[in-house]
Design a protein around this motif. Structure first.
Motif: not given
Length: 248
Positions: A1-9, A56-65, A122-124
């Protein structure tokens, strides 16, 4: 997981409306069967693209949870079923929260280069923090306009029309793994069901924003309230808030 948001669109073009899919969505959420898209339907059309971004691997959170805590939709003009949409999605505004960190996932829908629709979810991502906890409040609920019985099939039926098959909505075992005694309704179903109740009051262009509070267990009975300032709310039988929204 990356430390920030993915730098892509991410982008996808030429997404057409399947009328049978639209009709099934309308039935599950309580909308009239017409060729005009409900304001929440493009969210479903673009969901596979946002899912690709969020897995994506660089999204800051896992999808589950991940917890969906808010959603804002802007309809710039009516969209009909014979139109073809192009979608783009990106993540932004990673920020702290009392219970972890949250991030906005933006989805934009365009027709022939004209932006016609925009959604911000918005996701937590929950993390252990001292002093964190539920601060949804226990204010006196507004008087209910109507009451709805939400049956267990809502979880599986909405999963089928939305593509969101998170087991907390469809499986008692899956729900228990994440701390729920029974499955819970999708937040976007709750928002769509409220918009269906407001369908005759919505203008051609509007923004509707909701905050998701407590989950709606399946089955349950909920109370829908229409407020004089353009707001609306969903509460349980004990007056606890499920959803607070505003149309402007």
């Amino acid at each position: 997981r990356g430390p920030g948001v993915p730098g892509v669109e991410l982008a996808v073009g030429g997404v057409s409306v399947d009328r049978a899919h639209l009709a099934a969505y309308d039935r599950v959420c309580g909308f009239r069967l017409t060729d005009r898209l409900p304001g929440t339907f493009p969210h479903v059309m673009g969901f596979p693209l946002t899912l690709r971004l969020m897995t994506a691997p660089d999204f800051p959170f896992p999808l589950i949870g991940l917890v969906h805590v808010g959603n804002r939709i802007t309809v710039h003009r009516p969209i009909t079923a014979d139109e073809t949409l192009d979608f783009t999605t990106y993540a932004e505004n990673l920020r702290p929260h009392d219970r972890g960190r949250q991030v906005d996932v933006v989805l934009v829908g365009s027709v022939a280069g004209e932006k016609v629709w925009e959604g911000v979810s918005t996701y937590l991502g929950r993390e252990r923090k001292p002093g964190g906890g539920d601060r949804s409040g226990r204010n006196e609920p507004p008087a209910g306009t109507s009451r709805w019985r939400v049956e267990p099939r809502v979880g599986t039926e909405y999963a089928r029309v939305s593509g969101d098959h998170n087991p907390i909505h469809t499986s008692r075992l899956g729900a228990r793994l994440f701390g729920f005694h029974r499955p819970i309704a999708h937040g976007m179903w709750s928002k769509a069901r409220c918009l269906a109740a407001l369908e005759n009051r919505l203008p051609d262009a509007y923004t509707v924003e909701v905050a998701f509070k407590l989950p709606v267990p399946l089955p349950s009975t909920v109370s829908f309230a229409l407020l004089p300032d353009g707001g609306f709310a969903l509460h349980d039988s004990r007056g606890r808030p499920h959803l607070a929204g505003l149309v402007r």
